[in-house]
Design a protein around this motif. Structure first.
Motif, PDB file in Angstrom:
ATOM      1  N   LYS A 306     -10.827  -0.429  12.601  1.00  0.00           N
ATOM      2  CA  LYS A 306      -9.707  -1.151  12.004  1.00  0.00           C
ATOM      3  C   LYS A 306      -8.516  -0.225  11.791  1.00  0.00           C
ATOM      4  O   LYS A 306      -7.365  -0.590  12.075  1.00  0.00           O
ATOM      5  CB  LYS A 306     -10.139  -1.766  10.674  1.00  0.00           C
ATOM      6  CG  LYS A 306      -9.041  -2.574   9.994  1.00  0.00           C
ATOM      7  CD  LYS A 306      -9.537  -3.174   8.682  1.00  0.00           C
ATOM      8  CE  LYS A 306      -8.412  -3.945   7.999  1.00  0.00           C
ATOM      9  NZ  LYS A 306      -8.854  -4.535   6.700  1.00  0.00           N
ATOM     10  N   HIS A 307      -8.787   0.970  11.309  1.00  0.00           N
ATOM     11  CA  HIS A 307      -7.709   1.939  11.081  1.00  0.00           C
ATOM     12  C   HIS A 307      -7.007   2.294  12.392  1.00  0.00           C
ATOM     13  O   HIS A 307      -5.773   2.316  12.465  1.00  0.00           O
ATOM     14  CB  HIS A 307      -8.273   3.217  10.436  1.00  0.00           C
ATOM     15  CG  HIS A 307      -7.234   4.243  10.120  1.00  0.00           C
ATOM     16  ND1 HIS A 307      -6.771   4.462   8.845  1.00  0.00           N
ATOM     17  CD2 HIS A 307      -6.552   5.110  10.918  1.00  0.00           C
ATOM     18  CE1 HIS A 307      -5.855   5.414   8.869  1.00  0.00           C
ATOM     19  NE2 HIS A 307      -5.721   5.825  10.123  1.00  0.00           N
ATOM     20  N   GLU A 310      -4.824  -0.534  13.586  1.00  0.00           N
ATOM     21  CA  GLU A 310      -3.603  -0.636  12.788  1.00  0.00           C
ATOM     22  C   GLU A 310      -2.584   0.406  13.234  1.00  0.00           C
ATOM     23  O   GLU A 310      -1.383   0.125  13.316  1.00  0.00           O
ATOM     24  CB  GLU A 310      -3.930  -0.467  11.310  1.00  0.00           C
ATOM     25  CG  GLU A 310      -4.647  -1.667  10.703  1.00  0.00           C
ATOM     26  CD  GLU A 310      -5.051  -1.442   9.262  1.00  0.00           C
ATOM     27  OE1 GLU A 310      -4.943  -0.286   8.798  1.00  0.00           O
ATOM     28  OE2 GLU A 310      -5.482  -2.404   8.608  1.00  0.00           O
ATOM     29  N   LYS A 313      -1.090  -0.708  16.525  1.00  0.00           N
ATOM     30  CA  LYS A 313      -0.104  -1.776  16.325  1.00  0.00           C
ATOM     31  C   LYS A 313       1.211  -1.198  15.834  1.00  0.00           C
ATOM     32  O   LYS A 313       2.298  -1.583  16.298  1.00  0.00           O
ATOM     33  CB  LYS A 313      -0.645  -2.801  15.326  1.00  0.00           C
ATOM     34  CG  LYS A 313       0.247  -4.003  15.122  1.00  0.00           C
ATOM     35  CD  LYS A 313      -0.402  -5.002  14.175  1.00  0.00           C
ATOM     36  CE  LYS A 313       0.498  -6.218  13.978  1.00  0.00           C
ATOM     37  NZ  LYS A 313      -0.140  -7.216  13.061  1.00  0.00           N
TER      38      LYS A 313
END
Length: 383
Positions: A306-307, A310, A313
């Motif tokens: 997830k990190h 992110e 993105k």
């Protein structure tokens, strides 16, 4: 205290400076003769060293105003002293001694080196790096009235300190050996994601500030594994595409250490390594570690993924904004004056020129009045 003279003392068994080898005095071989060391075949005996014996001590001696070694060994304390670039001043027996240690003291020559003044903070960092991957050693740094002490029970302990525990769940696997018929290598890695990445690699306890193949193995191994996982689970944004090395570099904190019986550095300064084997070992080891984490700690693994997504993105958005600004600056040209719209230019362009960016036109006026019109330009952009 003069920030020029360095003294290093250890509690080892002492350098045998009082003896002879093949009829030649040992201190002559150790400090006056290049490449006279005995560890050329270290791989044959499974030894792990920073490099070939007989280079560093000899070079330091011949490029120093002062170079002296005191060695307590075999019941006696001996001292050898050189001055002015390797000129022998004396070699003598100081006393009997039941202790064992070596003290090396030197002061570099101003005529040889462009800078012979040490920065105490840099010396502290060197002490910390050496303690980080030598867990049985305690290193003390004495400067003026201050004593700094460094000791870590494990590489993980050191990792926690330098990252201030500000990380995702850690990926920690103890030292693993990779042996073949030619050489032996062992690797230890601690990995996590963090908002302010700390990335350090070591080879035979030597810190590599310019990175190299060990660093590349960690980045490439992580990128490859995470990309595959994201593809298999439809986590990638189709508009952005695959995770890049840059996304991994801006996400990952790690401390990696390799011990090698056939060590290879990029050059004599030992600031990096390009040995392909180290990259291959590190890459496969990291992927093996991630596989285990995915199976044993899926929630922790998902936090790492997830990190990274992110960061990807954010990087994608920043890159798009950069391209849009570049396009705007190249397209919005006043056809009459041939200048960028809104730009208050300076008179002279060159290496000393500066561009100030104002947050909107309202902030432009005060900067224009305060600037130096000779070399300082201003342009407003939207806040």
């Amino acid at each position: 205290d003069d920030l020029k003279t360095i003294a290093v003392k250890d509690t080892g068994r002492g350098i045998p400076i009082a003896n002879k080898t093949d009829g030649i005095l040992n201190y002559v071989l150790l400090f006056e003769t290049l490449f006279a060391g005995s560890n050329y075949s270290n791989n044959e005996y499974g030894k792990v060293t920073v490099g070939t014996n007989g280079c560093g001590s000899c070079v330091i001696n011949h490029t120093s105003e002062l170079f002296e070694v005191a060695s307590a060994r075999d019941g006696y304390l001996h001292e050898v002293r050189y001055e002015n670039g390797g000129k022998l001043v004396h070699f003598k027996k100081i006393s009997e001694s039941d202790d064992h240690f070596t003290i090396v003291r030197f002061r570099l020559d101003d005529e040889v080196y462009t800078n012979t003044i040490y920065n105490p903070n840099e010396i502290r960092e060197i002490c910390k790096w050496n303690a980080a991957v030598n867990n049985k050693v305690t290193i003390k740094f004495y400067y003026q009235d201050e004593i700094s002490e460094y000791h870590y029970d494990s590489t993980e302990d050191y990792f926690d300190e330098v990252t201030a525990n500000n990380t995702s769940p850690k990926l920690v696997v103890k030292k693993k050996s990779f042996d073949n018929q030619v050489e032996k290598n062992a690797i230890e890695v601690v990995i996590a994601t963090s908002s302010e990445p700390v990335q350090q690699t070591f080879l035979n306890s030597n810190y590599l500030p310019e990175h190299g193949s060990i660093y590349d193995g960690i980045i490439n191994g992580t990128r490859s594994f995470i990309n595959k996982y994201c593809k298999d689970n439809n986590l990638l944004d189709k508009k952005i595409g695959n995770i890049s090395n840059g996304d991994i570099e801006e996400s990952l904190s790690f401390v990696a250490s390799i011990e090698s019986t056939n060590v290879e550095f990029s050059n004599q300064t030992k600031f990096s390594t390009n040995k392909k084997l180290y990259k291959d070992i590190t890459q496969s080891y990291v992927q093996e570690m991630l596989t285990v984490m995915l199976a044993e700690n899926p929630k922790g693994f998902e936090k790492i993924v997830k990190h990274i997504l992110e960061v990807q993105k954010f990087n994608s958005k920043a890159q798009a904004n950069k391209k849009a600004l570049k396009k705007k600056l190249s397209e919005k040209i006043d056809s009459i004056s041939n200048r960028v719209e809104g730009l208050v230019d300076c008179k002279y362009h060159g290496e000393d020129s500066e561009l100030y960016i104002a947050e909107g036109k309202s902030a432009l006026g005060s900067i224009v009045l305060a600037r130096n019109p000779q070399n300082q330009a201003v342009i407003p952009i939207r806040g």
